[in-house]
Design an enzyme around this catalytic site. Sequence first.
Site, mmCIF file in Angstrom:
data_model
loop_
_atom_site.group_PDB
_atom_site.id
_atom_site.type_symbol
_atom_site.label_atom_id
_atom_site.label_comp_id
_atom_site.label_asym_id
_atom_site.label_seq_id
_atom_site.Cartn_x
_atom_site.Cartn_y
_atom_site.Cartn_z
ATOM 1 N N GLY A 175 78.358 91.203 26.176
ATOM 2 C CA GLY A 175 79.479 90.223 26.227
ATOM 3 C C GLY A 175 79.638 90.110 24.637
ATOM 4 O O GLY A 175 79.133 91.647 23.712
ATOM 5 N N ALA A 176 79.419 88.919 24.052
ATOM 6 C CA ALA A 176 79.369 89.009 22.450
ATOM 7 C C ALA A 176 78.105 89.427 22.000
ATOM 8 O O ALA A 176 77.419 89.352 20.979
ATOM 9 C CB ALA A 176 79.470 87.482 22.727
ATOM 10 N N GLY A 187 86.217 95.844 29.212
ATOM 11 C CA GLY A 187 84.657 96.399 29.154
ATOM 12 C C GLY A 187 84.924 97.251 29.764
ATOM 13 O O GLY A 187 84.460 98.701 29.829
ATOM 14 N N ASP A 188 86.676 98.213 30.423
ATOM 15 C CA ASP A 188 87.197 98.717 30.537
ATOM 16 C C ASP A 188 87.825 100.243 29.226
ATOM 17 O O ASP A 188 86.969 101.463 29.547
ATOM 18 C CB ASP A 188 88.385 99.014 31.032
ATOM 19 N N SER A 214 76.430 96.016 28.956
ATOM 20 C CA SER A 214 77.252 94.928 28.602
ATOM 21 C C SER A 214 76.900 93.683 28.894
ATOM 22 O O SER A 214 76.569 92.624 29.396
ATOM 23 C CB SER A 214 78.515 95.060 28.872
ATOM 24 N N GLY A 237 76.204 92.568 22.580
ATOM 25 C CA GLY A 237 76.196 93.064 22.087
ATOM 26 C C GLY A 237 76.198 94.338 23.856
ATOM 27 O O GLY A 237 77.040 94.125 24.458
#
Length: 319
Positions: free
Chosen positions: A229-230, A258-259, A227, A232
């Site tokens: 974040g913003a 994220g989960d 991950s 992608g």
Amino acid sequence: MIVTITPNPSLDRTYELPTLTPGEVNRAAHDRLDPGGKGVNVSRALTAAGHRTTAVLPLGGLSGGLLSDLLRRQGIDVAAVTIAGDTRINVSIAEDGGGLTKINAVGPELSAAESAALLALVRDTQRIGRGTGNDVDWLACCGSLPRGLAPEWYAQLVAQVHSGGARIALDTSGPALLAALSARPDVVKPNREELAEAVGRQVTTVGDAVDAAGELRKRGAQQVLASLGADGMLLIAEEGSWFGSAPVAVVRSDVGAGDASLAGFLGAGGTGPEALAAALAHGAAAVQLPGSVMPTPADLDPAAVVVTADIPLERPLRG
């Protein structure tokens, strides 16, 4: 069926307010109490999406009883080991502008007997499902390890799950992640900071993230779902590598996003670009919901997701 394991679960209290002013009395516009812990959130997201799931976790005290009750009210099967310590309570403060302040409690210390009982409960949950139409396809082991469990505990769990014929997803960080890699988890899900910590160097571009994920694969991870974040997400696997994004105009809360992504990934089969697209859709939907509310199919916007094998290696990462 997908089983989740949360060694250090929590009750999550979230307060929403326009702006947090330290040292002053702050009045919340809204507040929520949700069952928490990364694996618990994965089970909640799977249930919201219509998948069968069982949450395996240690529970203790009044807070543990309330957490179990909240999960059962949401239609989630709970398999619990009763422990002497109290289940922790975490607090999140979400500001209207997207700021998030989290206070995470340490949580109870598990004894050797409680640790062994948790491993045994996972084994029993996996065994009971066989041949009943509820075979366990995936186990998702998520979050930090509580006091009393050595970093190698997840590695032991990965080996145990594989011996029972299921696949395992691991979402943790630090020594616990590094210790588990040699057991060859089927997928690990680090974020950008956890990637950097694992390889001991900064991750400032998409290419840096690809290189770091590749290093985790060399150490034993069969797939890396990273991950960013913003910016992608990445999926690096033997079958190929893909990059995807799902832009969001306004972030309300990223607690549990994220989960939700991991739940989307596993619910879509846990491999390949289609599973990556599902992870992105679930994560994007989650950040637009309050607190740690998990998205339903109606919240998803698959048309906003873009997945490509043409990875923009030179693209800088924000933040």
